[in-house]
Write a protein that holds these residues in place. Structure first.
Motif, PDB file in Angstrom:
ATOM      1  N   UNK A  14       0.844  -1.193   0.000  1.00  0.00           N
ATOM      2  CA  UNK A  14       0.000   0.000   0.000  1.00  0.00           C
ATOM      3  C   UNK A  14       0.879   1.243   0.000  1.00  0.00           C
ATOM      4  N   UNK A  15       0.418   2.266  -0.711  1.00  0.00           N
ATOM      5  CA  UNK A  15       1.171   3.524  -0.721  1.00  0.00           C
ATOM      6  C   UNK A  15       1.162   4.165   0.666  1.00  0.00           C
ATOM      7  N   UNK A  16       0.150   3.812   1.492  1.00  0.00           N
ATOM      8  CA  UNK A  16       0.078   4.365   2.851  1.00  0.00           C
ATOM      9  C   UNK A  16       1.297   3.973   3.680  1.00  0.00           C
ATOM     10  N   UNK A  17       1.967   2.858   3.261  1.00  0.00           N
ATOM     11  CA  UNK A  17       3.145   2.404   4.006  1.00  0.00           C
ATOM     12  C   UNK A  17       4.225   3.477   4.069  1.00  0.00           C
ATOM     13  N   UNK A  18       4.159   4.412   3.123  1.00  0.00           N
ATOM     14  CA  UNK A  18       5.146   5.496   3.113  1.00  0.00           C
ATOM     15  C   UNK A  18       5.077   6.315   4.391  1.00  0.00           C
ATOM     16  N   UNK A  19       3.895   6.376   4.977  1.00  0.00           N
ATOM     17  CA  UNK A  19       3.707   7.218   6.163  1.00  0.00           C
ATOM     18  C   UNK A  19       3.681   6.392   7.449  1.00  0.00           C
ATOM     19  N   UNK A  20       4.003   5.110   7.311  1.00  0.00           N
ATOM     20  CA  UNK A  20       3.918   4.221   8.463  1.00  0.00           C
ATOM     21  C   UNK A  20       4.883   4.684   9.559  1.00  0.00           C
TER      22      UNK A  20
END
Lengths: 498, 244
Positions: free
Chosen positions: B37-43
């Motif tokens: 997921x691209x959200x992983x960038x903000x993990x």
């Protein structure tokens, strides 16, 4: 047109051309070495720029900024380690392609997508300068001290909002940076703020000392304390030109990603990660094979590389137009402006339009030069990936000394730089973001400067926001804060329900 | 025997969880491939030592807050007499007779900017401390490690290199930039575990390269009152002072 030609003329000086060459090739190599990255390279180079001509300094730093992301894609694709933090998304699809034996195709796609993204935002900026240039000259009259003040506050608010899961930490560190910028003797009333009678603190902390400490020395310590990676050897077989054909085949994804990169670059405090987030998500929804995203999808690779390379040129726009840096690298470039006595802001359109054309044309040249270098020397640059991290750390530390010492020949500066380096090291170990500290320092100085300069025009609190620009910016600030509060409540409710 | 088999089956909630038996096809227990997921960038996840550093951060915020009253010019503040009415007047909620202090005059005072900072710094540090504490409690509840000992060892290890840097800074004015940089470059190479002749030579030439690039070519100033160079013949001394 006259400004454009004058701008091109100033670019043709041998020193400027040499700076473009050194900056772009140097940035490429720095980007390709995991663990360094453009922020550290620019932090180390900053003190040297004090001795160089303004345009030469800026072009040198722009070269590093604009080319490092190209270089960063190489280790991301070959050994699954992003060369710069913004290449993290490239590893998802790029490395999967390498494992399938398509390393050359992945590299070619990354180069062509990066080139398209980079050129796209530069061309948009140049067109905007040509078309709106005559009107932008009147922009200076619209922007007073209070408007720039409000733009700087908006930059800070957007920066905090962009740190989605670490907003509290980002706010804390932003305020810490702001507070550091305040330490010293206030120039107008000669009042000491937090100096505790320490003579060194009277003149305040030098911005470069803090930047070198927070970015370069902290990473040096981090690398030396860590372990060396033992990356697997990757082979690049085949040509590197096929990517250009493939991005034509995925033109919707390529153009939408470039647009995201350009728009997100223009908004202060947002930057590459948010651009990648939007472009990658959009690309997946547009793709006929969304399931392949993260498993070697060429469209995923195009989306991430196009958007992150569209950001540098776009990020120069708020810096030049408002004098408000949007992220760490442009904040560091702001230091060059401070040293040169140039105040970026709306007046630049009237006073130095040729300077703007020079910068954007230099960026275009950098992109072309980098692509040409990569097409002929990728195999050579790929070898840089294997330099041991800890050895690099030692030399970043030695380099930082000369950088800090040269600013004002002060050994105390070096001691304070290593103290900031240790603080940065601790924050890096915790995964706390470092960018808010630097932006707090730079935006803090702008806020204080504009507040003091504009105080004469402020009769009541309403005067802060009763101008068209400051009023609009204030509304945007309120909207962003409202959005932050709304999303926090929404997230809490979702967490509670799950 | 049959009874035992039935009993053992009861402890599995789902069919998939049943143990492998002869005749059945093999089922892997490896988790399914995670969707990227691209959200992983903000993990972001809080690491060990986060709570301790959050306490330090809150302490720093409190330190600045405590000294705000004495170290920012607050003592010499110039504020209107009736502050409540003045604030109300700023928002059009009250009227003041006579001459009104310009708001800009207040904003110009030296304590205003630090106050704005602390207005964000103190609540943000306390909010962060609260979140960090909650995370630690959660970790304790699920018996996850919370000790910061490992992180502490890393900080101590980093302090060793901090000490080398400070020693280097103090030695440069005595031995000169060239000699001290070469010594530090070779020593750090050795200390970091690259002890073969090849690596030591790499350290030597890399340090020399840095000195040539910065001191000889870019002419960046480094400490000049050097005891070692004073021992050289005058021509050599002048050359060394100019280029190294």
């Amino acid at each position: 047109m006259e400004a454009f030609l004058t701008g091109i003329d100033s670019l043709m000086q041998p020193a400027v051309l040499l700076a473009i060459l050194i900056g772009s090739v140097g940035g490429l190599i720095i980007g390709a070495i995991p663990g360094i990255g453009p922020a550290i390279a620019i932090a180390i180079l900053l003190p040297a720029t004090v001795f160089l001509d303004d345009l030469v300094s800026l072009v040198l730093l722009l070269g590093v900024y604009g080319s490092s992301m190209y270089g960063g894609a190489i280790p991301a694709i070959l050994i699954n380690t992003p060369g710069t933090p913004v290449n993290a998304l490239t590893t998802y699809d790029g490395y999967a392609m390498t494992r399938r034996g398509e390393a050359a195709r992945a590299l070619s796609l990354a180069y062509s997508a990066s080139f398209f993204g980079g050129c796209f935002s530069i061309i948009i900026a140049l067109i905007a300068l040509f078309v709106f240039g005559p009107y932008l000259r009147d922009l200076g009259a619209l922007f007073g001290q209070r408007d720039i003040l409000m733009a700087a506050v908006l930059g800070g608010v957007l920066l905090i909002a962009a740190h989605r899961q670490t907003m509290g930490i980002a706010a804390l560190l932003f305020a810490f940076g702001f507070l550091i910028s305040m330490i010293g003797r206030q120039s107008t009333r000669q009042i000491d703020r937090y100096t505790f009678d320490i003579q060194y603190l009277y003149s305040g902390f030098n911005l470069i000392v803090v930047i070198v400490g927070i970015f370069a020395l902290s990473q040096a310590l981090n690398l030396m304390v860590g372990k060396d990676d033992d990356p697997p050897e990757a082979r690049i077989t085949g040509g590197l030109l096929s990517g250009f054909r493939e991005i034509v085949g995925s033109k919707v994804i390529t153009i939408s990603s470039a647009c995201y990169g350009t728009i997100m670059g223009i908004i202060p405090g947002v930057g590459e990660f948010v651009a990648q987030f939007f472009s990658y998500s959009t690309a997946r929804s547009l793709s006929k094979e969304p399931a392949r995203f993260g498993h070697g999808s060429h469209e995923g690779l195009i989306a991430s590389e196009t958007s992150n390379n569209a950001v540098p040129a776009a990020a120069m726009i708020p810096l030049l137009a408002l004098g408000v840096p949007g992220e760490a690298l442009t904040a560091m470039m702001m230091v060059v402006f401070f040293d040169a006595g140039i105040k970026p802001g709306p007046d630049i359109f009237e006073n130095n339009p040729d300077f703007l054309f020079s910068l954007f044309t230099a960026l275009l040249l950098i992109n072309i030069l980098v692509l040409a270098t990569l097409l002929f020397s990728t195999r050579l640059i790929a070898k840089m990936v294997y330099i041991p991290n800890r050895f690099l750390g030692a030399f970043i530390m030695i380099l930082s000394f000369v950088g800090v010492y040269s600013i004002r020949n002060s050994l105390t500066d070096c001691i304070f730089a290593i103290i900031f380096g240790f603080i940065g090291f601790v924050l890096r170990r915790l995964d706390w973001p470092l960018v808010p500290i630097v932006l707090g320092l730079v935006l803090g100085s702008i806020i204080v400067e504009r507040l003091t300069a504009g105080a004469g025009q402020i009769k009541s609190a309403v005067d802060l926001i009763n101008r068209p620009v400051s009023g609009t910016l204030f509304m945007v600030i309120l909207l962003v804060i409202g959005f932050i509060i709304w999303t926090s409540f929404k997230n809490r409710r979702t967490e509670y329900q799950s | 025997m049959v009874k035992t088999a039935v009993a053992s089956k009861e402890i599995y909630l789902f069919e998939d969880g049943l143990p492998f038996e002869a005749g059945q096809s093999f089922q892997s227990e490896c988790p399914r491939d995670k969707k990227v997921k691209a959200q992983n960038l903000f993990k972001f996840s809080r690491k060990r030592g986060d709570f301790q550093i959050s306490v330090v951060a809150a302490g720093i915020a409190m330190f600045f807050f405590m000294f705000f009253w004495t170290k920012t010019g607050w003592d010499g503040r110039k504020l209107p007499d009736e502050l409540g009415s003045y604030v109300a007047y700023q928002f059009g909620l009250a009227d003041i007779d006579g001459r009104v202090t310009r708001f800009g005059r207040i904003l110009k005072q030296s304590w205003v900017a630090p106050m704005l900072c602390l207005f964000v710094f103190v609540p943000a540090s306390l909010w962060n401390l609260r979140n960090s504490w909650k995370e630690m409690e959660w970790r304790k509840r699920f018996l996850l490690p919370t000790s910061a000992y490992f992180e502490l060892t890393k900080y101590v290890a980093a302090l060793e290199y901090v000490a080398y840097f400070i020693i280097y800074t103090l030695v440069v004015p005595i031995l000169g930039y060239l000699v001290s940089t070469i010594i530090l470059g070779m020593f750090l190479t050795w200390r970091l575990g690259y002890r073969s002749r090849r690596w030591i030579l790499t350290g030597f030439f890399s340090s020399l390269g840095l000195v040539i690039a910065f001191r000889t070519m870019l002419q960046i100033k480094t400490p000049l009152s050097i005891w070692l160079y004073d021992q050289l013949p005058s021509a050599a001394r002048a050359f060394m002072l100019t280029y190294f």
